[in-house]
Enzyme design. Structure first.
Site, PDB file in Angstrom:
ATOM      1  CB  CYS A 167     -16.177 -11.118  69.539  1.00 38.12           C
ATOM      2  SG  CYS A 167     -15.293 -11.033  71.094  1.00 38.12           S
ATOM      3  CG  HIS A 208     -13.412  -9.987  66.372  1.00 34.91           C
ATOM      4  ND1 HIS A 208     -13.548  -8.865  67.167  1.00 34.91           N
ATOM      5  CD2 HIS A 208     -13.118 -11.017  67.213  1.00 34.91           C
ATOM      6  CE1 HIS A 208     -13.363  -9.217  68.423  1.00 34.91           C
ATOM      7  NE2 HIS A 208     -13.099 -10.507  68.483  1.00 34.91           N
ATOM      8  CG  ASN A 214     -11.063  -9.261  71.346  1.00 34.32           C
ATOM      9  OD1 ASN A 214     -12.045  -8.605  71.025  1.00 34.32           O
ATOM     10  ND2 ASN A 214     -11.082 -10.585  71.418  1.00 34.32           N
TER      11      ASN A 214
HETATM   12  O1  UT7 Z   1     -12.747 -12.416  70.596  1.00 37.61           O
HETATM   13  C1  UT7 Z   1     -13.181 -13.719  70.774  1.00 37.61           C
HETATM   14  C2  UT7 Z   1     -12.262 -14.637  70.172  1.00 37.61           C
HETATM   15  N1  UT7 Z   1     -11.098 -14.838  71.012  1.00 37.61           N
HETATM   16  C3  UT7 Z   1     -10.033 -15.263  70.437  1.00 37.61           C
HETATM   17  O2  UT7 Z   1     -10.044 -15.373  69.251  1.00 37.61           O
HETATM   18  C4  UT7 Z   1      -8.845 -15.686  71.252  1.00 37.61           C
HETATM   19  C5  UT7 Z   1      -8.245 -16.889  70.621  1.00 37.61           C
HETATM   20  N2  UT7 Z   1      -7.074 -17.406  71.280  1.00 37.61           N
HETATM   21  C6  UT7 Z   1      -5.869 -16.809  71.246  1.00 37.61           C
HETATM   22  O3  UT7 Z   1      -5.742 -15.715  70.688  1.00 37.61           O
HETATM   23  C7  UT7 Z   1      -4.688 -17.531  71.819  1.00 37.61           C
HETATM   24  O4  UT7 Z   1      -5.015 -18.863  72.105  1.00 37.61           O
HETATM   25  C8  UT7 Z   1      -4.092 -16.866  73.098  1.00 37.61           C
HETATM   26  C9  UT7 Z   1      -3.430 -15.547  72.719  1.00 37.61           C
HETATM   27  C10 UT7 Z   1      -5.207 -16.614  74.093  1.00 37.61           C
HETATM   28  C11 UT7 Z   1      -3.037 -17.744  73.746  1.00 37.61           C
HETATM   29  O5  UT7 Z   1      -2.024 -18.081  72.811  1.00 37.61           O
HETATM   30  P1  UT7 Z   1      -1.466 -19.572  72.721  1.00 37.61           P
HETATM   31  O6  UT7 Z   1      -0.391 -19.566  71.739  1.00 37.61           O
HETATM   32  O7  UT7 Z   1      -2.658 -20.464  72.452  1.00 37.61           O
HETATM   33  O8  UT7 Z   1      -0.845 -19.799  74.156  1.00 37.61           O
HETATM   34  P2  UT7 Z   1      -1.217 -20.895  75.253  1.00 37.61           P
HETATM   35  O9  UT7 Z   1      -2.557 -20.621  75.834  1.00 37.61           O
HETATM   36  O10 UT7 Z   1      -0.964 -22.245  74.690  1.00 37.61           O
HETATM   37  O11 UT7 Z   1      -0.124 -20.608  76.339  1.00 37.61           O
HETATM   38  C12 UT7 Z   1       1.263 -20.855  76.085  1.00 37.61           C
HETATM   39  C13 UT7 Z   1       2.050 -20.548  77.340  1.00 37.61           C
HETATM   40  C14 UT7 Z   1       1.489 -21.218  78.600  1.00 37.61           C
HETATM   41  O12 UT7 Z   1       2.567 -21.622  79.398  1.00 37.61           O
HETATM   42  P3  UT7 Z   1       3.050 -23.176  79.403  1.00 37.61           P
HETATM   43  O13 UT7 Z   1       1.845 -23.960  79.815  1.00 37.61           O
HETATM   44  O14 UT7 Z   1       3.462 -23.459  77.981  1.00 37.61           O
HETATM   45  O15 UT7 Z   1       4.157 -23.164  80.384  1.00 37.61           O
HETATM   46  C15 UT7 Z   1       0.778 -20.097  79.285  1.00 37.61           C
HETATM   47  O16 UT7 Z   1       0.725 -20.258  80.698  1.00 37.61           O
HETATM   48  O17 UT7 Z   1       2.027 -19.133  77.604  1.00 37.61           O
HETATM   49  C16 UT7 Z   1       1.632 -18.908  78.947  1.00 37.61           C
HETATM   50  N3  UT7 Z   1       0.918 -17.653  79.008  1.00 37.61           N
HETATM   51  C17 UT7 Z   1       1.514 -16.463  79.190  1.00 37.61           C
HETATM   52  N4  UT7 Z   1       2.792 -16.118  79.365  1.00 37.61           N
HETATM   53  C18 UT7 Z   1       3.072 -14.811  79.512  1.00 37.61           C
HETATM   54  C19 UT7 Z   1      -0.426 -17.449  78.843  1.00 37.61           C
HETATM   55  N5  UT7 Z   1      -0.706 -16.125  78.933  1.00 37.61           N
HETATM   56  C20 UT7 Z   1       0.485 -15.507  79.145  1.00 37.61           C
HETATM   57  C21 UT7 Z   1       0.829 -14.156  79.305  1.00 37.61           C
HETATM   58  N6  UT7 Z   1       2.142 -13.865  79.480  1.00 37.61           N
HETATM   59  N7  UT7 Z   1      -0.076 -13.156  79.264  1.00 37.61           N
END
Ligand code: UT7
Length: 323
Positions: free
Chosen positions: A114, A250, A280
């Site tokens: 990225c 980004h 992204n």
């Molecule tokens: O380009 C390179 C750089 N990349 C990035 O910068 C990405 C950085 N990370 C992020 O943008 C975020 O961490 C994410 C968008 C990937 C995830 O957001 P989050 O607020 O950190 O969510 P999480 O991973 O803590 O997940 C929260 C909940 C989980 O469920 P439980 O364990 O709380 O029951 C996940 O299973 O959301 C669930 N979940 C989803 N639910 C519906 C994860 N993905 C999804 C989804 N739809 N697509």
């Protein structure tokens, strides 16, 4: 006289097919609400058969050349950032070079995921200032849809395909406010390799592999690393955060954009946002956002524009440009 790499044109290209969150929710266990709330993404573009990293890169490069009013054969350097090349080799940059009739100059790819466009920009800027090249195309182009695990809702909703390009030209000037790339800072920390990676490769599995990410961990590092590298570039150039006209980040997550802007005390209206439309697109996201804000008239000659990115490796970087 000081030699500077001056931005003389921008261009971008997206696949024809737009995929909304609602459409994804029919195939994956997710909802439009979750994606919008956690990321700000509303849609992305996905390459169809026949659309590849090189076809998108060529279209973006042609648009940038037209905007700059220069012809392909006048380009003596092409640096293309991608993690999703058409082939393992030769470099996708050479396919672009041939399509543009720029044969005989330099052409190579850089892999910094990225942050790839920032790395490509840093390399091209150095080569132009040293006199190794006179006119360069710097391209970020990706088809991340081809390395996504479409069964993994934690990653497949986040990415899209596209390409962006800029033309840089070496020009001499003594004026303090002359246009050009003013400073670039690049970093990498391989200790975090396993937080964002592809689980395959030529020399290991012999397969292309799929993207894997520990999103929460990446998120934490992103805001810290980005605000640090932005401060470094501001210090290098003696420019204050208030003097910036635009920040073109980004486009990974709206919450990362907000968090970084807040840390630097930047008003959100100075941050160019396209993550809602493009998702992204890895190395393509900065030049895609830059081209969007140039074409809609927000970015104007004379302005100070900060580019920044962070991605797998980890790699991260920032560059300040006077337009
Ligand atoms: O380009 C390179 C750089 N990349 C990035 O910068 C990405 C950085 N990370 C992020 O943008 C975020 O961490 C994410 C968008 C990937 C995830 O957001 P989050 O607020 O950190 O969510 P999480 O991973 O803590 O997940 C929260 C909940 C989980 O469920 P439980 O364990 O709380 O029951 C996940 O299973 O959301 C669930 N979940 C989803 N639910 C519906 C994860 N993905 C999804 C989804 N739809 N697509």
């Amino acid at each position: 006289m000081v030699q500077r790499a001056v931005l003389i044109g921008t261009g971008s290209a997206l696949p024809a097919r737009r995929v909304t969150n609602a459409e994804l929710a029919e195939r994956v266990d997710t909802t439009d609400e979750w994606i919008v709330e956690r990321t700000g993404i509303r849609q992305r573009y996905i390459a169809a058969e026949g659309e590849t990293t090189s076809t998108l890169a060529i279209a973006a490069a042609r648009a940038a050349l037209a905007a700059a009013g220069v012809e392909g054969p006048s380009i003596d350097l092409i640096v293309l950032a991608t993690a999703t090349p058409d082939q393992t080799f030769p470099a996708t940059a050479t396919i672009v070079q041939d399509a543009l009739g720029a044969n005989g100059g330099m052409a190579f790819d850089v892999a910094a995921v990225c942050s790839g466009f920032l790395y490509a920009l840093g390399v091209a800027d150095s080569m132009l200032r040293s006199g190794m090249a006179r006119r360069a195309l710097v391209i970020g182009a990706e088809t991340f849809s081809r390395i996504l695990d479409w069964e993994d809702r934690t990653t497949c909703v986040l990415f899209g395909d596209g390409a962006g390009a800029i033309v840089l030209e070496a020009r001499e000037s003594d004026a303090a406010d002359a246009p050009g790339v003013l400073a670039t800072r690049l970093h990498a920390d391989g200790a975090h390799n396993q937080l964002l990676y592809v689980d395959g490769g030529v020399s290991t599995t012999g397969t292309v592999g799929k993207l894997r990410m520990k999103g929460k961990e990446v998120f934490k590092h992103a805001v810290t690393n980005l605000s640090e590298v932005l401060r470094e570039v501001l210090a290098d150039t003696g420019v204050s955060a208030e003097q910036l006209d635009w920040v073109v980040p980004h486009q990974a997550n709206q919450r990362i954009l907000d968090g970084t802007a807040k840390k630097l005390g930047l008003p959100p209206e100075k941050v160019v946002v396209t993550v809602d439309r493009h998702a992204n697109t890895s190395a393509a996201s900065v030049p895609l956002a830059l081209d969007t804000a140039v074409r809609d008239g927000r970015i104007q000659p004379g302005q100070l524009v900060m580019l920044e990115a962070m991605g797998g490796g980890f790699t991260w970087g920032a560059s300040l440009i006077r337009i």
